[in-house]
Design an enzyme around this catalytic site. Structure first.
Site, mmCIF file in Angstrom:
data_model
loop_
_atom_site.group_PDB
_atom_site.id
_atom_site.type_symbol
_atom_site.label_atom_id
_atom_site.label_comp_id
_atom_site.label_asym_id
_atom_site.label_seq_id
_atom_site.Cartn_x
_atom_site.Cartn_y
_atom_site.Cartn_z
ATOM 1 N N ARG A 35 0.818 -1.223 0.000
ATOM 2 C CA ARG A 35 0.000 0.000 0.000
ATOM 3 C C ARG A 35 0.848 1.267 0.000
ATOM 4 O O ARG A 35 0.427 2.289 -0.547
ATOM 5 C CB ARG A 35 -0.942 -0.018 1.202
ATOM 6 C CG ARG A 35 -2.047 -1.023 1.002
ATOM 7 C CD ARG A 35 -2.955 -1.105 2.176
ATOM 8 N NE ARG A 35 -4.175 -1.809 1.802
ATOM 9 C CZ ARG A 35 -5.060 -2.247 2.678
ATOM 10 N NH1 ARG A 35 -4.875 -2.047 3.964
ATOM 11 N NH2 ARG A 35 -6.142 -2.866 2.267
ATOM 12 N N LYS A 197 -19.099 -18.650 -0.124
ATOM 13 C CA LYS A 197 -20.568 -18.694 -0.090
ATOM 14 C C LYS A 197 -21.254 -17.889 -1.185
ATOM 15 O O LYS A 197 -20.801 -16.818 -1.547
ATOM 16 C CB LYS A 197 -21.037 -18.148 1.258
ATOM 17 C CG LYS A 197 -20.644 -19.030 2.421
ATOM 18 C CD LYS A 197 -21.121 -18.422 3.704
ATOM 19 C CE LYS A 197 -20.925 -19.400 4.860
ATOM 20 N NZ LYS A 197 -21.363 -18.826 6.117
ATOM 21 N N GLY A 353 -10.476 -9.230 -1.540
ATOM 22 C CA GLY A 353 -10.152 -10.217 -0.513
ATOM 23 C C GLY A 353 -9.225 -11.334 -0.917
ATOM 24 O O GLY A 353 -8.092 -11.103 -1.346
ATOM 25 N N GLY A 376 -12.914 -4.450 0.526
ATOM 26 C CA GLY A 376 -14.319 -4.050 0.660
ATOM 27 C C GLY A 376 -14.742 -3.050 -0.402
ATOM 28 O O GLY A 376 -15.845 -3.140 -0.955
HETATM 29 P P1 AMP Z 1 -14.502 -15.505 0.049
HETATM 30 O O1 AMP Z 1 -13.988 -14.644 1.179
HETATM 31 O O2 AMP Z 1 -15.965 -15.647 0.011
HETATM 32 O O3 AMP Z 1 -13.884 -15.132 -1.273
HETATM 33 O O4 AMP Z 1 -14.017 -16.980 0.411
HETATM 34 C C1 AMP Z 1 -12.680 -17.361 0.432
HETATM 35 C C2 AMP Z 1 -12.567 -18.645 1.162
HETATM 36 O O5 AMP Z 1 -13.312 -19.640 0.503
HETATM 37 C C3 AMP Z 1 -11.150 -19.159 1.249
HETATM 38 O O6 AMP Z 1 -10.717 -19.097 2.572
HETATM 39 C C4 AMP Z 1 -11.256 -20.595 0.767
HETATM 40 O O7 AMP Z 1 -10.560 -21.513 1.571
HETATM 41 C C5 AMP Z 1 -12.737 -20.876 0.843
HETATM 42 N N1 AMP Z 1 -13.137 -21.930 -0.078
HETATM 43 C C6 AMP Z 1 -12.874 -22.048 -1.377
HETATM 44 N N2 AMP Z 1 -13.355 -23.197 -1.876
HETATM 45 C C7 AMP Z 1 -13.942 -23.873 -0.857
HETATM 46 C C8 AMP Z 1 -14.595 -25.121 -0.738
HETATM 47 N N3 AMP Z 1 -14.737 -25.931 -1.800
HETATM 48 N N4 AMP Z 1 -15.061 -25.473 0.464
HETATM 49 C C9 AMP Z 1 -14.904 -24.657 1.529
HETATM 50 N N5 AMP Z 1 -14.307 -23.468 1.492
HETATM 51 C C10 AMP Z 1 -13.818 -23.054 0.308
#
Ligand code: AMP
Length: 395
Positions: A35, A197, A353, A376
């Site tokens: 940064r 998710k 992220g 964010g």
């Molecule tokens: P996000 O912050 O929503 O982009 O999620 C990132 C996180 O999703 C990372 O820490 C990954 O380990 C997790 N992730 C990716 N694929 C999977 C999966 N198949 N099952 C569980 N967690 C996952």
């Protein structure tokens, strides 16, 4: 859109909101300088014009003036990176700050103490913003990482500079990169959404379906889609209350001529750990007791083909649990495909992220067109929200 290049800073004091919210170790040494480096071009332009810089930033989430969050810890790193001995003042407003600014000469750089030592910063207090505004002739916002906050230094302060405000070079590049994906990008435009998710990505999906040709889905949210289509997902991550939503997204995409690409195979494990037993199975036939933690080789190939045809690429979220080496292969293969497409002339933006963490960890940073500096802020931009820090400069 007014940027730094619309001003000549000769003899002027630029009051620059930077994002120096950097990680420090136990000895208060900066462990990731990204940064600070990102703010350098803006600072250098002001100095080369013959002006001076008053830098303001937050660091962490202090409760009042807590020494461990003092920006004094980063002064030597900033000096080293910019190549100018940076001065420091132990308050960001008031007599001490005003005096330090008055003594600042052309070619010099002053760093103010942590803005968040005052609660008025995050409260967006107008009086506090006016006090800050006394410290410069031209207000420059170069902090994309906080552009989604209506804080005193990121948005409210701009009212005090009706004609003398602009975007710094970093923030301008962030805005241009997002515009390239969302508005002006060459087709085919492909978005890759991974991560954990569906629920945390739904607003992004809603907003981008009108702007893209292909949507690649990976990561944990895969399994909500697969289950919604009647597949067996074993013990994989799933949001059972989002099955209808997943079906709706598929229908909406069809209506908007967006092709959704879901994984066809998965690396499944018998436990959520790196050393678990694994096997590769079809994504809709995951046995009970097994969970999908990465995409399989057929999926890697299929996704690489789509990416190879794309001219504009947006990547948000890993394709698997990349923090565990045994489940990082899909994310690495995706990075390789994006790097190759970029080499062939595609524009690729990585943001939000964990995909940024993955890109850095696997060394793709210099092989994609742009890696966003704001988590964010990037997500909110992709959701189609107007960021207060950007709106304040445009007003
Ligand atoms: P996000 O912050 O929503 O982009 O999620 C990132 C996180 O999703 C990372 O820490 C990954 O380990 C997790 N992730 C990716 N694929 C999977 C999966 N198949 N099952 C569980 N967690 C996952």
């Amino acid at each position: 859109m007014k940027t730094l290049n619309d001003f000549n800073f000769k003899g002027k004091k630029a009051l620059i909101r930077v994002d120096f919210n950097v990680p420090l170790n136990n000895e208060f040494v900066v462990t990731d300088e990204t940064r600070i480096r990102a703010a350098k071009p803006t600072i250098i332009k002001v100095l080369e014009d013959g002006g001076s810089c008053v830098l303001m930033s937050h660091l962490g989430r202090p409760k009042g003036a807590q020494e461990e969050y003092s920006l004094k810890h980063i002064v030597s790193t900033v000096s080293q990176i910019i190549g100018v001995e940076v001065k420091f003042v132990e308050n960001c407003v008031g007599e001490a700050a005003e005096k330090a600014v008055a003594q600042l000469e052309d070619g010099e750089v002053l760093l103010l103490e942590n803005l968040r030592f005052h609660d008025e910063e995050t409260a967006g207090d107008t009086h506090f913003a006016a006090q800050l505004a006394k410290l410069g002739d031209i207000y420059v916002n170069d902090a994309f990482g906080t552009a989604h906050r209506a804080h005193a230094s990121t948005a409210i302060i701009a009212e005090n500079f009706p004609d003398n405000k602009c975007f710094g070079l970093l923030l301008a590049t962030e805005i241009e990169s997002i515009n390239k994906v969302m508005d002006t990008g060459e087709s085919p435009v492909t978005a890759i959404l991974g991560g954990a998710k569906v629920s945390s990505k739904i607003t992004i999906i809603d907003n981008i379906l009108d702007k893209i040709d292909h949507l690649i889905i990976g990561g944990g949210m895969t399994f909500t889609f697969i289950k919604a289509q009647g597949g067996n997902i074993g013990n994989s991550l799933v949001e059972d209350d989002k099955l209808d939503l997943a079906r709706e997204i598929m229908e909406q995409a069809k209506a908007k001529n967006v092709i959704i690409h879901l994984p066809v195979d998965a690396v499944v494990a018998d436990a959520f750990e790196n050393q678990a037993n694994t096997q590769v199975v079809e994504v809709a036939q995951i046995p009970d007791g097994w969970m999908g933690l990465d995409v399989g080789p057929k999926t890697q190939e299929k996704f690489a083909e789509v990416i190879g045809l794309s001219k504009t690429i947006l990547w948000n979220g890993p394709l698997g649990v990349f923090e565990m080496p045994n489940f990082a292969k899909g994310t690495i293969a995706l990075g390789d495909a994006i790097a190759e497409a970029t080499k062939q002339g595609a524009f690729s933006l990585v943001g939000g992220g964990d995909s940024v963490a993955a890109v850095k960890q696997f060394g793709f940073e210099d092989k994609v067109s742009y890696v966003s500096t704001g988590g964010g802020a990037m997500l909110e931009s992709l959701e189609g929200k107007t960021l207060p820090g950007i709106a304040a400069i445009l007003a």
